[in-house]
Enzyme design. Sequence first.
Site, PDB file in Angstrom:
ATOM      1  CG  MET A 174      -7.813  69.096  21.651  1.00 47.67           C
ATOM      2  SD  MET A 174      -8.644  69.367  22.472  1.00 47.67           S
ATOM      3  CE  MET A 174      -7.087  70.073  24.234  1.00 47.67           C
ATOM      4  CE1 TYR A 434      -4.116  68.395  31.556  1.00 48.53           C
ATOM      5  CE2 TYR A 434      -2.486  67.517  30.374  1.00 48.53           C
ATOM      6  CZ  TYR A 434      -3.269  66.683  31.529  1.00 48.53           C
ATOM      7  OH  TYR A 434      -3.469  65.883  32.277  1.00 48.53           O
ATOM      8  CD  GLU A 435      -8.064  70.680  27.273  1.00 48.64           C
ATOM      9  OE1 GLU A 435      -8.755  71.773  26.561  1.00 48.64           O
ATOM     10  OE2 GLU A 435      -7.229  69.897  26.629  1.00 48.64           O
ATOM     11  N   GLY A 436      -6.394  74.859  29.726  1.00 54.86           N
ATOM     12  CA  GLY A 436      -6.818  75.794  30.107  1.00 54.86           C
ATOM     13  C   GLY A 436      -6.164  76.366  31.932  1.00 54.86           C
ATOM     14  CD  GLN A 441     -10.962  76.091  33.022  1.00 50.83           C
ATOM     15  OE1 GLN A 441     -11.704  76.245  32.665  1.00 50.83           O
ATOM     16  NE2 GLN A 441      -9.832  75.695  31.711  1.00 50.83           N
TER      17      GLN A 441
END
Length: 562
Positions: A174, A434-436, A441
């Site tokens: 991704m 990672y992934e925000g 969040q």
Amino acid sequence: VADNFYRDNKDLKFIMESMMDWEPIIALKENIGEEECPYDNWEEAMASYLDLLEDPVGELAANRIAPRAAEVDEVGCKLVDGEVIYPDPLKRTLKELSDAQLMGMTIPREFGGLGMPETVYTAAIEIVAQADASLMNIFGLQGGIAETINEFASEALKAHYLPLMSSGEYTGAMALTEPDAGSDLAAVQCRAELEPGEDPDTGRWRINGTKRFITNGCGHVILVLARSEDPTKRGGGRGLSFFLVEKSERVTVRRIENKLGIHGSPTCELYFDNAPGYLIGKRGMGLARYTAWLMLAARLAVGAQAQGISQAALEEAEKYAKEREQFGHPISDFPQVRQMLTRMRLQTEAARAMLYAASQVVDLQQGYDKRGDSVNMKKWKQVADAMTPIAKYVTTETANQVCYESIQIHGGNGFMKEYPVERLYRDARITNIYEGTSQIQVSWAISRLVRGDLDVVLDIEAARVPKDPELAALHGQVREMDARLREALAFLKEQPVEYRELVARETTDFFLGVFVSYVFLRQAEKWAYKKDVAQAYIRYIRPQTELNASRVRNAQLMVLAP
Ligand SMILES: Cc1cc2nc3c(=O)[nH]c(=O)nc-3n(C[C@H](O)[C@H](O)[C@H](O)COP(=O)(O)OP(=O)(O)OC[C@H]3O[C@@H](n4cnc5c(N)ncnc54)[C@H](O)[C@@H]3O)c2cc1C
């Protein structure tokens, strides 16, 4: 040492067997009664899902993947002549996962996958990550990529790529992040241009630019966020679209990162040089719709990765504390060590309660979507959008805290490579980035909490008064905390966004304390051990609730400069 990472994880097994509301999930997901459905009723479907978690997933994790994790970490991935080389034990693991059909866990059966619900996949990722956290970055990424293709790509792309992903022949990546676009993805600069004469929806585009920090960037199917629209007419996030790019000589892995942890996962810098790409979904919706959708799945996956790390670090600490003697006693006899162990267990089980509450809601949302029930879909989407960032935040922060304490319990040995907790500590550190990041969040979470998106969930819990008088008394205490939380949220509604951001973390923690207390009380009705857990957790969380209530109201932005 556990010999099956599902069967021997009592809390996970209990949640899967006794706490998940499988009936509606299965009714929405499976076409029970129709020829193509392998199950006659929802109980049979559930039994089949849970069997899969025990064997092959739990079995492979304990007996194949875990014993290889130290070597994977030690050898790491290499870049040789532009090719990423996985460590040999990782190659063996990927072959075994493919042979067991596990690389296509959530891909629909018509494309060769197992068609499992999100919750089963989340549990599988937790189990796999307990064995080797870095493996989640291939195994757990696969689902998010494939599900995005399944949901939004053309029939032709689905028919071509999904079977290859189901068999494990193809893995995915991704590609969102760029050197100047990290948390702020609206700043993405990678360009996409339609080839002359091609149809924009089905035709070939050309992708140019650099992406940084791309997990498994050497994968065969790369989902790329790129700027397709003229920035003078449609700038920012609205100018971005989503593309499927296949690995080719036009996609170069320029370097792989030398990093603190997750060494079994190659983190690549990718250069796209006129790489052919195909549009996924609609132009201009790349960030708002498809990245957001992919990130929902990816957040659960990273949450499950962190949950697996917490479980591993907890088990290592419990084992070590029993075996290690000082002053003539096992160190687990000392009140401070016992307290640390108790807190680690509470935090691990609290994070798990939140993780599976969120994954259940994602399954409901997806199920109603599949059935075309837009009213229920929207209702659960609102809850899922609020719960997933909270689940990602709590699981990943917990993994870091539990690993920290686990090393502390190991004393000097914990600092040494001979003990797995040294690796777990390093692997945990990326999960809340990672992934925000956690900041991103809780920023998402607070805007949704203040808007009241999770009131419905709290209302349902508040109305479920347990029959057992002791539990009912505890429920009363939680309702008081809940009332304080609602007051705090009402107060925040009147505050400017900058103020809310300042207290986003405390507010999210406040919600977590209340919600998880409710869930523990529900669990306690089904498992006597959980009565102790609920009692201990509520005793632990109540003073923090007071503190959070005060912090939420009395925050001040300060810049200290000597
Ligand atoms: C090992 C690894 C693997 C990765 N894999 C992938 C991948 O597969 N695909 C991909 O696209 N990306 C990937 N990433 C990138 C990752 O998602 C980003 O690193 C992450 O989102 C943070 O972006 P950044 O590093 O640019 O940090 P920045 O955005 O520069 O953030 C720096 C700090 O500022 C804070 N901050 C930023 N904005 C705000 C705000 N609005 N409010 C409060 N605080 C804020 C952050 O919380 C953080 O503490 C990976 C990164 C790593 C390290």
